[in-house]
Design a protein around this motif. Structure first.
Motif: not given
Lengths: 307, 846, 124
Positions: A3-9, A16, A144, A146, A149
């Motif tokens: 799940f390549a992702s910048a997460g919280s960013f 979120a 979690w 990211p 939320g």
């Protein structure tokens, strides 16, 4: 699957986004304060003039030490409280209710209103609030995702409620965020956010009992499943297998990973996982299963039909 | 004086009694002598070296292996089990066995020099603190020998740390080993508090006291208030694990969160317990190296006190994700954020001093500047994680790992290096290489940033803490690899430090008394200082005596004569001066304890109790208890007085100040006060557990358990009341010189209290529910027995008083122990009344 | 032990003035925290006063009380510090009273930070 992702960013839902806005505000303020501080530190150390700076000291202290942090912190706190008010603690209207129970080391997922039971992966419709009721069967875990939320713990003696919503389609992954023992690192969860139509399609697929074996090989596979230890812990709705220690396998083939994110779900990995789970995720409850090659082939073939 | 250094140092005299006193205060030679050592130099150095040893063992090796494992995704260098053991060990060792003992060592080593006194108030307690710390650390580490290494994190959350999910001895090693070390930490804290408040040089008023001492005063109080709840929490956890109570068992009325509350009520103050001493060091280094007095001295003191108190209202910001109600979350967020103000005041007071002065670029200053940069960055991320919604993302992610290492390495480690480069030459007499020091600094500074900065980013991308591996393809690889490289740079930096230490030891380049032209008292002593530090105690009239005073012997006539006299008398026993709390006016001359083997034996008894619990040998615990009692009696056994009463009286007449060869009055009273405080905090912690469980359960007592009848307790309470009355009456009689009256009063007290405890005890034994039935039963029995133990301690003390009264030890003037035991009785009775009131009356409410 | 200033009660010594701020705040913090925990727990039903959660009202009330006390002690300490001559090297009194004033003022702010959000947040 990853799940390549910048997460919280990279927020993909209102909760979120709210948090990300707060973060960028704090980052901007923090950077400004840090830059000011560094400037004062370096200027102070490099000052070549020998003038008395004593008279300015009081202003330095009051301005820099009291007023500056007080103002910054008041602003941050005000936005914090505003964000706390904006982030819902109760669903506003008719949410999808999902009950998630943490286990060492996998996630049991149930949609009580829809009659769906699955594990580690679930789907949600876009643009609609989801009410996650979180609890634990053993130790404390933490849920979690990211991109959607913040996190919330799964406790054995309370049910915590988390309201999330996804506004863009995608697969949102996350990992258990509270240390929960040996395989804490291998406890992934993911949510797929889809259009209401494809969500409904997924729901009806999941509601259906398991596909009955259609040929000799899969028939044989079901027999293996029922006669060996598999059925002690796993359920397959529509068959006599109704163990409840491990994940429900009624629609195993519709899932993307095995062992809560340890392996991609494909024929080769499935066979590998069944015969030696302890190699891939040491310490889990599932023992290595001794099967003949024919039995294993049949079992895998059967499980792969469970769309 | 507003400006800078002056070349003419205050005149320091070297009286002819120097060698005699140095000899008197030295610890005896040989191995046995080392075991008997109580001298503050020895204890301080041992604490620092042992802490550094544990750092190399736990802090460094663990972190290198962990970073190697995380260098690439899906790595299998170590097994998940080993990884969990490594991070548990890394956290536990650094938090319990490294930073705190090193700083307590700094305090015990330096405070007598800085305050202008000869010793800490209870040297034997210092030795006891060291031995308990060492044995606790070894007990904890011995888990390796039994292949039961703790693996539930340094926070050991229940239920994971409970018997069901951690059935082997690993968690017991963690609870009990560290428990012993915590006892040592509290003992050292008592030493530090009393030395700062009562042992300052004449004239060193609170306003003139160095900031280093203020920092340690606040820290030591915090240790008392923070470690006590931790000891109680650990006790409850061990009761669950070893005795089948149900505090944390959610199926029997227990709570999964009670442990987190008790742990973080300790755990957050612990962060400031580590940070405040660092600010004390920085506040000493900056004036020296900027050649300028601290700007905003009072403001810094205020910040330290404010941070000390505030840190006890922040604990639940470690628990934002457990599902707190919004209002509770906002309480803790508000309290956490507002700490930015005292922190800001400190930073800007240092900055203002930097602006006002001219730098001298020694290694300690470099580390100070590095501290400022790293700590401010860590503080800014600290404000961020105090924001509840943001913390829901950051919590338990690598963002927090980054934050806490900036705060603990930048905010604590760098000042520690600054302190070592600053004071080590004073203590050893040999200089450290400044060039290597600069290499040390730059390598470390770069390493810390390379290792920890990327963690902010990877944390917010979603990487949780405490994972032994992570999948590839999430974009985390590069950041993790950079962090791993950073750790090796840090190791190189520490390597340079070790080389510098070795070279200093080899080259033996002597240093002057005051190589930095520093303003505080310790720099007036020789390098290294004499064993007793001061033959003639200094008289202080300034915050910066070596900059402002022409000499250290001018003050009021009486003080001058007193310190002069103390330079020549007594030469046969270890005399120190106690001064008044606020104004540092001489109060008494008293004798501190000399070398003794008993602290070691008492420490051994303490560790035996814990080890016996570990091995489930309950009789062993009794043996340990017996050793402690014997040890304590031997420890306090009165020596034959080293001087005649005439000699004593002569000095008293000449200087109008009492001489107490048998031990200090005021210091003993402070000791008893702190003991009462300890009992009170422990009691409050159990009450907190009681009410927390009570709120957690819909029915209290739970269905199936009846409220016990209060009749027995009411009659026992009446007897305890009689005991208190009797003791008080006896105390009043002896103040009038009536020894028989004392005997009657304390005799009544002894018998009545015994009766009360027996009645209450048998009532408890006969209760229909046990401590294993339900969390209600667990907390009922625990609180009840706690009260009875406190009362029993009072009874034992009373019995000793009765014994000594019969022997005629007390008189109108000399009855310090009687009033001290009376003080303890007050606490015991308050605990009794409130405790049993809670147990028997509060369930009736609602 | 003499009082801070001549016209103040005798019990207002420097000990009291230095410790009043932190101690009042600390007690206040525990009381509001325990009230909120109790108010949101299973043991106590949610009760309302004047249509508002009693927890929020009680918190705000306690905040007002704590702030008034803190303001009183801060002001007293401040005037005591002012009335003692501030020499080059501050006297014991001046600097300890100044310390009390600083602490009192700071904990007044801390009390506001803790208490004010209760006016706008959902309680449980």
């Amino acid at each position: 699957m990853s799940f390549a992702s910048a997460g919280s960013f990279d927020p993909r839902g209102p909760v979120a986004s709210e948090i990300a806005d707060l973060w960028w505000l704090m980052l901007a303020l923090g950077t400004a304060v840090f830059a000011l501080f560094l400037y004062l530190l370096i200027r102070g150390l490099m000052r070549s003039d020998d003038k008395e700076a004593e008279t300015g000291s009081r202003w330095f202290l009051l301005g820099g030490g009291v007023v500056l942090p007080a103002v910054i912190v008041t602003v941050v706190f005000a936005f914090t409280i505003a964000a706390m008010r904006a982030i819902p603690t109760e669903a506003s209207s008719d949410p999808i209710v999902i009950e998630i129970t943490g286990h060492q080391w996998w996630w049991e997922i149930e949609y009580p209103d829809l009659g769906i039971r699955t594990a580690n992966e679930f789907q949600i419709p876009l643009g609609r609030e989801v009410e996650l009721r979180l609890t634990s069967a053993d130790v404390i875990h933490s849920f979690w995702l990211p991109s959607l939320g913040g996190k919330l713990d799964l406790l054995p003696d309370y049910t915590n409620t988390l309201i999330l919503q996804a506004d863009e389609p995608g697969d949102y992954g996350g990992m258990c965020a509270e240390f929960c023992g040996l395989q804490h690192a291998n406890m992934a969860i993911s949510a797929r956010a889809t259009t209401p139509d494809s969500f409904n399609q997924w729901v009806s697929g999941q509601q259906a009992p398991a596909v009955a074996p259609s040929d000799e090989l899969t028939e044989q596979g079901l027999k293996v499943f029922l006669s060996r230890e598999c059925a002690d812990c796993h359920s397959i709705r529509g068959t006599p297998a109704s163990g409840d220690e491990g994940p429900d396998l009624t629609h195993l083939a519709s899932r993307y990973t095995l062992g809560a994110g340890v392996l991609d779900n494909n024929t080769e990995n499935l066979a590998d996982w069944i015969s030696s789970p302890q190699d891939h995720k040491p310490g889990i409850d599932m023992e290595d299963v001794e099967l003949t090659e024919a039995e294993l082939e049949a079992l895998v073939a059967y499980l792969e039909t469970l769309e | 004086m507003s400006d800078v250094s002056r070349p003419n140092l205050p005149r320091v005299r070297t009286p002819p009694t120097d060698p005699v006193l140095d000899e008197l205060w030295s610890d005896p030679p040989g191995l046995l002598g080392k075991l008997k050592a109580v001298q503050n130099d020895a204890i301080g150095k041992r604490l620092i070296l042992t802490g550094f040893f544990f750092l190399l063992l736990g802090g460094s090796v663990d972190s290198v292996v962990m970073r190697l494992q995380l260098a690439v995704p899906n790595n299998d260098l170590v097994s998940p089990q080993l990884y969990n053991e490594l991070f548990t060990n890394h956290g536990s060792v650094t938090m319990f066995l490294v930073i705190l003992p090193i700083f307590e060592g700094f305090a015990i080593l330096l405070l007598p020099l800085l305050l202008g006194t000869r010793e800490m108030p209870f040297p034997r307690l210092g030795a006891f603190a060291y031995f308990t710390f060492l044995m606790g650390g070894l007990l904890y580490y011995s888990a390796t020998l039994f292949s039961a290494v703790p693996d539930a994190g340094w926070f050991a959350y229940t239920p994971l740390s409970g018997l069901e999910f951690s059935p082997d001895l690993a968690i017991d090693f963690w609870v009990l080993g560290l428990g012993v070390a915590e006892v040592g930490a509290i003992a050292a804290a008592v030493e530090i508090i009393i030395s700062v408040l009562k042992m300052r040089a004449p004239g060193m008023t609170l306003s003139r006291m160095p900031l280093f001492a203020w920092a340690f005063l606040v820290t030591a109080f915090m240790i008392l208030f923070a470690f006590t709840p931790l000891i109680i929490g650990s006790m409850l956890l061990e009761l669950d694990r070893g005795f089948g109570t149900q505090f944390f068992n959610v199926d029997a009325g227990g709570s999964s969160l009670l442990w987190q509350h008790l742990f973080w009520i300790f755990g957050h103050p612990e962060v400031y317990i580590q940070f405040l001493p660092a600010t004390g060091i920085i506040s000493m280094v900056i004036p020296t190296f900027m050649r300028k007095k601290m700007v905003g001295h009072t403001w810094i003191v205020g910040s330290m006190v404010a941070i000390g108190f505030l840190s006890f209202g922040l604990w639940a910001h470690h628990m934002f994700t457990v599902g707190l109600s919004p209002i509770v979350g906002s309480f803790f967020a508000g309290a956490s954020m507002v700490i930015a103000i005292p922190a800001g005041v400190q930073i800007f007071a240092w900055l203002a001093t930097i602006w006002a002065g001219r730098p001298r670029w020694g290694t300690p200053l470099l580390f100070t500047v590095g501290f400022l940069a790293l700590f401010v960055l860590g503080g800014i991320t600290g404000v961020m994680v105090a924001s509840v919604p943001f913390d829901l993302q950051a919590h338990d992610s690598y963002f927090v790992v980054a934050h806490l290492h900036y705060v603990l390495i930048g905010g604590v480690g760098f000042p520690m290096f600054a302190g070592v480069y600053y004071w080590l030459p004073k203590m050893t007499g040999y200089s450290l290489d400044d060039r290597l020091g600069k290499w040390n600094f730059w390598i470390l500074f770069i390493g810390v940033n390379v290792a920890f900065f990327p963690m902010h980013i990877v944390g917010l991308m979603g990487m949780p803490r405490r994972v032994y591996t992570y999948p590839e393809g999430l974009g985390w690889e590069t950041y993790n690899l950079i962090s791993t490289v950073g750790v090796f740079i840090i190791v190189a930096g520490i390597g340079v430090f070790v080389v510098n230490l070795i070279l200093s030891h080899r080259r033996k380049v002597p240093v002057a008394n005051n190589p930095w032209d520093a303003p505080t008292l310790e720099w007036a002593t020789p390098s290294p200082p004499l064993q007793h530090a001061w033959s003639i105690p200094p008289i202080v009239t300034s915050r910066y005596p070596l900059w402002d005073q022409d000499d250290l012997y001018s003050g009021s006539e009486g003080d001058e004569a007193l310190v002069e006299a103390l330079g020549q008398w007594p030469l046969r026993w270890r005399a120190v001066l106690a001064t008044s709390t606020a104004d540092a006016e001489p109060e008494e001359v008293f004798r501190v304890g000399g070398p003794s083997i008993w602290p070691l034996i008492t420490a051994f008894g303490t560790v035996t109790i814990f080890a016996a619990e570990l091995l489930k040998l309950r009789l062993g615990a009794l043996a340990g208890m017996a050793v402690i009692v014997i040890g304590a009696i031997g420890w306090n056994w009165p020596d034959s007085p080293p001087i005649t009463e005439e000699e004593e009286l002569e000095f008293e007449m000449a200087h109008k100040i009492p001489v107490r060869v048998g031990g200090s009055l005021t210091v003993a009273r402070w000791g008893m006060g702190l003991m009462n405080l300890f009992v009170g905090i422990a009691f409050m912690s159990i009450l907190l557990a009681y009410f927390y469980l009570r709120l957690d359960n819909p029915a209290w007592p739970p269905p199936g358990i009846e409220n016990p009848s209060p009749l027995a307790i009411i009659s026992a309470t009446a007897l305890i009341g009689v005991a208190g009355w009797g003791f008080r009456r006896g105390l009043r009689r002896i103040r009038e010189g009536d020894g028989d009256g004392l005997l009657r009063g304390t005799g009544v007290a002894l018998l009545a209290a015994l009766g009360g405890v027996v009645i209450a005890g048998s009532h408890f034994i006969g209760l229909e529910f046990s401590s294993q039935d339900h969390a209600y039963g667990s907390v009922f029995h625990t609180l009840g027995w706690f009260i009875l133990v406190v009362t029993t301690a009072a009874i034992v003390m009373t019995a000793l008083i009765v014994y000594w009264t019969v022997r005629g030890e007390y008189s109108e003037r000399r009855h310090v122990p009687v009033s001290n035991v009376g003080f303890f009785w007050t606490t015991a009775i308050i605990v009794w009344v409130i405790g049993f009131g809670v147990l028997y009356l509060t369930p009736a409410l609602t | 032990m003499k009082g801070a200033t001549t016209d103040q009660p005798r019990w207002l010594t420097w000990h009291v003035l230095v410790l009043a701020g932190p101690v009042i705040w600390y007690l206040y913090f525990w009381v509001v925290y325990l009230l909120a925990e109790a108010g949101c727990s299973r043991a106590f039903p949610e009760t309302q006063w004047f249509g508002v959660s009693w927890v929020a009202l009680a918190t705000l009330l306690l905040t007002v009380i704590a702030c008034s006390l803190l303001a009183y002690f801060t002001f007293t300490a401040y005037s005591a510090a002012r009335s003692n001559p501030d020499l080059i090297e501050p006297t014991r009194e001046a600097s300890l009273y100044a310390l009390g004033a600083l602490l009192g003022a700071f904990f007044l702010v801390a009390t506001l930070f803790v208490g004010v959000p209760a006016a706008v947040l959902d309680v449980c």
